[in-house]
Design an enzyme around this catalytic site. Sequence first.
Site, PDB file in Angstrom:
ATOM      1  N   GLU A   1      -1.976  -3.266  -6.157  1.00  0.00           N
ATOM      2  CA  GLU A   1      -3.085  -2.332  -6.388  1.00  0.00           C
ATOM      3  C   GLU A   1      -2.537  -0.982  -6.862  1.00  0.00           C
ATOM      4  O   GLU A   1      -3.003  -0.400  -7.817  1.00  0.00           O
ATOM      5  CB  GLU A   1      -3.812  -2.187  -5.068  1.00  0.00           C
ATOM      6  CG  GLU A   1      -4.945  -1.246  -5.056  1.00  0.00           C
ATOM      7  CD  GLU A   1      -5.636  -1.352  -3.705  1.00  0.00           C
ATOM      8  OE1 GLU A   1      -5.953  -2.481  -3.292  1.00  0.00           O
ATOM      9  OE2 GLU A   1      -5.862  -0.316  -3.075  1.00  0.00           O
TER      10      GLU A   1
ATOM     11  N   GLY B   1       0.828  -1.202   0.000  1.00  0.00           N
ATOM     12  CA  GLY B   1       0.000   0.000   0.000  1.00  0.00           C
ATOM     13  C   GLY B   1       0.860   1.249   0.000  1.00  0.00           C
ATOM     14  O   GLY B   1       2.021   1.219  -0.399  1.00  0.00           O
TER      15      GLY B   1
HETATM   16  N1  COA Z   1      -6.704   3.536  18.272  1.00  0.00           N
HETATM   17  C1  COA Z   1      -6.751   4.880  18.221  1.00  0.00           C
HETATM   18  N2  COA Z   1      -6.075   5.619  17.306  1.00  0.00           N
HETATM   19  C2  COA Z   1      -5.332   4.947  16.432  1.00  0.00           C
HETATM   20  C3  COA Z   1      -5.229   3.539  16.436  1.00  0.00           C
HETATM   21  C4  COA Z   1      -5.942   2.835  17.409  1.00  0.00           C
HETATM   22  N3  COA Z   1      -5.899   1.502  17.464  1.00  0.00           N
HETATM   23  N4  COA Z   1      -4.409   3.170  15.441  1.00  0.00           N
HETATM   24  C5  COA Z   1      -3.998   4.279  14.831  1.00  0.00           C
HETATM   25  N5  COA Z   1      -4.541   5.358  15.429  1.00  0.00           N
HETATM   26  C6  COA Z   1      -4.333   6.757  15.054  1.00  0.00           C
HETATM   27  C7  COA Z   1      -2.855   7.028  14.905  1.00  0.00           C
HETATM   28  O1  COA Z   1      -2.261   7.411  16.134  1.00  0.00           O
HETATM   29  C8  COA Z   1      -2.856   8.165  13.897  1.00  0.00           C
HETATM   30  O2  COA Z   1      -3.216   9.372  14.542  1.00  0.00           O
HETATM   31  P1  COA Z   1      -2.325  10.706  14.339  1.00  0.00           P
HETATM   32  O3  COA Z   1      -2.418  10.968  12.871  1.00  0.00           O
HETATM   33  O4  COA Z   1      -3.031  11.691  15.193  1.00  0.00           O
HETATM   34  O5  COA Z   1      -0.958  10.306  14.784  1.00  0.00           O
HETATM   35  C9  COA Z   1      -4.026   7.812  12.993  1.00  0.00           C
HETATM   36  O6  COA Z   1      -4.870   6.950  13.755  1.00  0.00           O
HETATM   37  C10 COA Z   1      -3.591   7.076  11.723  1.00  0.00           C
HETATM   38  O7  COA Z   1      -2.867   5.921  12.067  1.00  0.00           O
HETATM   39  P2  COA Z   1      -1.662   5.409  11.159  1.00  0.00           P
HETATM   40  O8  COA Z   1      -1.308   4.050  11.575  1.00  0.00           O
HETATM   41  O9  COA Z   1      -0.582   6.449  11.103  1.00  0.00           O
HETATM   42  O10 COA Z   1      -2.371   5.363   9.749  1.00  0.00           O
HETATM   43  P3  COA Z   1      -1.752   5.152   8.317  1.00  0.00           P
HETATM   44  O11 COA Z   1      -1.856   6.431   7.609  1.00  0.00           O
HETATM   45  O12 COA Z   1      -0.438   4.449   8.372  1.00  0.00           O
HETATM   46  O13 COA Z   1      -2.835   4.161   7.692  1.00  0.00           O
HETATM   47  C11 COA Z   1      -4.386   2.363   7.725  1.00  0.00           C
HETATM   48  C12 COA Z   1      -3.058   2.898   8.259  1.00  0.00           C
HETATM   49  C13 COA Z   1      -4.590   0.974   8.301  1.00  0.00           C
HETATM   50  C14 COA Z   1      -5.533   3.257   8.152  1.00  0.00           C
HETATM   51  C15 COA Z   1      -4.319   2.321   6.170  1.00  0.00           C
HETATM   52  O14 COA Z   1      -3.235   1.526   5.774  1.00  0.00           O
HETATM   53  C16 COA Z   1      -5.594   1.752   5.573  1.00  0.00           C
HETATM   54  O15 COA Z   1      -6.554   2.467   5.397  1.00  0.00           O
HETATM   55  N6  COA Z   1      -5.610   0.443   5.247  1.00  0.00           N
HETATM   56  C17 COA Z   1      -6.772  -0.218   4.699  1.00  0.00           C
HETATM   57  C18 COA Z   1      -6.717  -0.327   3.199  1.00  0.00           C
HETATM   58  C19 COA Z   1      -5.547  -1.132   2.711  1.00  0.00           C
HETATM   59  O16 COA Z   1      -4.912  -1.883   3.433  1.00  0.00           O
HETATM   60  N7  COA Z   1      -5.253  -1.002   1.456  1.00  0.00           N
HETATM   61  C20 COA Z   1      -4.147  -1.747   0.901  1.00  0.00           C
HETATM   62  C21 COA Z   1      -3.920  -1.572  -0.504  1.00  0.00           C
HETATM   63  S1  COA Z   1      -3.412   0.108  -0.949  1.00  0.00           S
END
Ligand code: COA
Length: 438
Positions: A238, A215
């Site tokens: 993707e 991703g």
């Molecule tokens: N509880 C509360 N808050 C949480 C949390 C939890 N369990 N996990 C993460 N957060 C918060 C983080 O602290 C962060 O907050 P901040 O921006 O204030 O620091 C925010 O949520 C985003 O978390 P982060 O892990 O940095 O997100 P990311 O940008 O790395 O995205 C996903 C991670 C999982 C959301 C993203 O990969 C996704 O949408 N995946 C689903 C789709 C996918 O996998 N596609 C794959 C093909 S492209």
Amino acid sequence: MNQWRSTYRQKLVSAEQALGSIKSGNRVVLGHACSEPPVLVEALVNRFTELSNVEIVHMVAMGPAVFARPGMEQSFRFNGFFLGAPTRKAVAENRGTFTPCFFGEVPRLFKSGILPVDVVLMQVTPPDEEGFCSYGLSVDYTQAAAESATIVVAQMNAKLPRTGGSKIHLDALTWIVERDSPIVELPAPDFGEVERRIGEHIATLVPDGATLQMGIGAIPDAALLSLRDKKDLGIHSEMFSDGVVALAEAGVITNQAKTIHRGKFVATFLMGSRKLYRFVDNNPDVELYPVDYVNDPCVIGQHANMISINSALQVDLMGQVNAEMIGDVQFSGVGGQVDFVRGAGRSPGGKSIIAVPSTAAKGKISRICHQLDTGAAVSTSRNDVHYVVTEYGIADLRGKTVRQRAAALTAIAHPDFRDQLRGTRSPMEEHALVTANQ
Ligand code: COA
């Protein structure tokens, strides 16, 4: 030959003229991510006083999403398959809504008529000698929307990189708006020691000759950095971004060991910086296909040693993955995560990896948790999940009992939370207790 030239002129209109054909109550699909047509979307938004109840169907919004701002709700109703910064608030505040769907299955919604498309607004490159335009950076669901829509409006943008694999003929366009506008670029992700350590663990799971899906974001980029010593890696993903370009230029990604599409970078959309766009422009080795092909687990599974790398917000002690909700609030969407987890699961030698920092909120919350947040959805089920990786190591969950899973996941949780996780009963134990008491 070149008959298209005569009809081309007749289809050329201003953005205002083209958007004049949209009526209240229409369903309008927007080209995806960096291929959203800014000039057409602006012209649509400018009609907000004349229109009511226009449904805007979209996925990753890279533009400002003015149609989802307060004050627009009588004119436009946003409906997303995935949420990002500009659209999350609109859904949380009920100015829009969210439709759960695996990315690979979105084209079917349009083509089968479950979600009939009235209008698609998309970007294309100028035509080639035969009158075919490239979809540029996004074929994904955009091709299916264009093939199903009553009205197809294209912003023809000479700045859009010309990619191969899929194309659309001018005959299929209803209106053409010629306008060059800058292509949206994705800022380079910032990653630190945690992501670097996760990347190093991931590298131990990737054999030479593997085909990769990853991703966007810090973890995929950190993982790519750790793969610099590998040989003959391939891409069937993707999407891909700048990190892949760096490894291709270093001779690590050659695509020569791929089982199908040998020699080709295959994706359904692209997001990155100018560096990526220069790399893919007119590159005969880069092919973009519709998402119902690229994300089809049966196609993915044909690659030997397919490795999928995706991230998550939480993983519970049974191995259920929440990648899209914080509490009961929709944060993003499932995207292609399950498509690729299942595809890698079918692949000979394949592995699917869910990679997460062990904590969130500056170390206050453990992402390895006893139970998912109340109200959160399961994105990848415990039956599909294979490897979970944090900066503390790798948990291989396939074939493990629920107790063994809980132990393996606790071992890769942040040390500050391990006692707490060990002290909790496993969800199965909780269930046994509740049933015994009934
Ligand atoms: N509880 C509360 N808050 C949480 C949390 C939890 N369990 N996990 C993460 N957060 C918060 C983080 O602290 C962060 O907050 P901040 O921006 O204030 O620091 C925010 O949520 C985003 O978390 P982060 O892990 O940095 O997100 P990311 O940008 O790395 O995205 C996903 C991670 C999982 C959301 C993203 O990969 C996704 O949408 N995946 C689903 C789709 C996918 O996998 N596609 C794959 C093909 S492209």
